[in-house]
Design a protein around this motif. Sequence first.
Motif, short mmCIF file in Angstrom:
data_model
loop_
_atom_site.label_atom_id
_atom_site.label_comp_id
_atom_site.label_asym_id
_atom_site.label_seq_id
_atom_site.Cartn_x
_atom_site.Cartn_y
_atom_site.Cartn_z
N GLY A 30 0.76 -1.23 0.00
CA GLY A 30 0.00 0.00 0.00
C GLY A 30 0.80 1.29 0.00
O GLY A 30 0.20 2.36 -0.05
N HIS A 37 -6.33 -0.10 -5.78
CA HIS A 37 -6.47 -1.19 -4.82
C HIS A 37 -5.22 -1.39 -3.97
O HIS A 37 -5.03 -2.47 -3.39
N SER A 44 -4.58 -3.32 0.24
CA SER A 44 -5.87 -3.97 0.48
C SER A 44 -5.74 -5.48 0.49
O SER A 44 -4.74 -6.04 0.03
N VAL A 101 -7.83 -8.49 -1.19
CA VAL A 101 -8.78 -8.65 -2.29
C VAL A 101 -9.20 -10.11 -2.38
O VAL A 101 -8.35 -11.02 -2.36
N VAL A 127 -12.81 -6.07 -3.05
CA VAL A 127 -11.90 -5.57 -2.02
C VAL A 127 -12.61 -5.73 -0.68
O VAL A 127 -13.67 -5.14 -0.45
N ALA A 184 -10.91 -5.51 2.50
CA ALA A 184 -10.30 -4.71 3.57
C ALA A 184 -9.33 -3.73 2.95
O ALA A 184 -8.64 -4.05 1.98
N ARG A 185 -9.27 -2.51 3.54
CA ARG A 185 -8.45 -1.44 2.99
C ARG A 185 -7.64 -0.78 4.10
O ARG A 185 -7.81 -1.06 5.27
N TYR A 228 -11.56 -1.14 7.55
CA TYR A 228 -10.59 -0.12 7.17
C TYR A 228 -9.58 -0.01 8.31
O TYR A 228 -9.96 0.07 9.49
#
Length: 519
Positions: free
Chosen positions: A346, A355, A358, A360, A371, A373-374, A413
């Motif tokens: 990230g 993306h 994250s 995926v 997606v 979780a970020r 998140y």
Amino acid sequence: YLTMVGMAPGSYRVPSRKTPPGQDNLPTPIGAPLSATGIEPGWFSGEVRLEDPRERAEDPREVGLGPLPESLGRWEGILLSETGAVFSYRVGGTRVLERCRAFKLGEQAVMSRALRIGPHDEALTLVLDQSGQVEAHCKTGEVAMLDGRLVVRFAPQSEETDHVVVVVPRRLESGADIVAESANAGLEKAETPAPARWREVITTKGTPSLNQDAFVIDEIALPVPNPWRRNVRLSGLDFFSDGRAALSTFDGDVWIVTGIDDSLGEVKWKRFGSGLHEPMGLQIVDDVIYVFDRNGIVRLVDRNADGEADFYENFSNVFAQTAETREFAMDLLEKPGGGFYVAKGGQNRGTIGKHNGSIVEVSADGRSFEVIARGMRQPYAGIDPQTGRITASDQQGNWVPATPVRLIEPGSYHGFIPTVVENPVQREEITEPPVWIPHIVNQSGASQVTLRGAKMGPLNDSLLHIGYNRPELFKVYLDDSGSVPQGAVVSAVTGFPCALLKGAVNPIDGQLYNLSLIH
């Protein structure tokens, strides 16, 4: 033919010097390019629309937007044939095989594109160039100019047809026919698998531990040196059902390892694949190898059973990836019931990708994704193959004060904001991890592994967090029965001679095997 920069070839080429972040210091061609096209489809079935049809990123400068819509075309992979590398893809619903070659006519460089095109009801248009520096020759297609692009049109056909397109510098007076004749030779063997190229098997020895502790560390030597002078910086690990191991390297190779037994007297390494782009995740599903690299998830197929991959198949490239040097292909996890999870780096120094940072979820057929979780900096992940529970670590740095062990839930998140964001403000609720490992204890976290099917006594069925720097295995205790998940870690095994990255349980002996990226 490329400059030796970028993360895999360039990082630490000078001791203690990392490859710079961002997208400015990337491999580029050495010499003068013959031709070039823009960021738009290179083929069309029917109507021609010379524009990028992909959904834009939040950052308008970012061009790593993922693949074309499948209705326009799909990359299928690279076939290694008796006559060289053959590209396989679809234009609309039409299959195309292509073999590119470069030639010299006198002092001039020229290029041929030998094409085998399946039956198609609509005309197909191939976009060749928009530099204005070349011209094209094709006896079986119509060469034309379209909005400043050099194109070739192929009329509808009811059966498979072969074509050769020759791209030459402008004002080249002769030679295109010779190139076309040479380029077409061998196209009929485009799908005949190539014979094995790396026939040598490298034998190393392991060093079983002489300690009498409850848990001991055996070491297996890497296949260095080897006849191809390949560096072996291991990045991914999994086991076949018979106990053989497959390992990827950051430099793009896949090795298959046999002779993993109690004595470790003859450990044999066979080079199975190469040419991958910084792969860091490897999983074996139904005894077939899948690798996650900077192009997506690649399935390695050995069509003629000679011990080497000869079809590098695009299983999935549906999610977006950028050229950011820190957008590592961190981890690949097999999803119970079919499909995969991927963990993506990230950190962004130049632009913000769609993306980055994250987790995926990729469907069982590889054609769709979500997606889940970020907001992570550099997540390594792990999955419990029985329950499907996903965990992830992260790398201490901006917005990540220490090493966490995160629980990954759909829609979560986790708080990381790229440094390129101006005036960063947290605008979403952060999902706090159940465990923060103090920086003095674990400066850099790597993957997690759940010891299902293990034969390791009190560690059986445990969740282990792998510490990279300082190398250590931590047993993770998680309690998510309350309103706020909580947990703890304790040291399980220490004393490793080098940093650890990934781990996997051998289904035959039930032992945990770990690897290191450092060599």
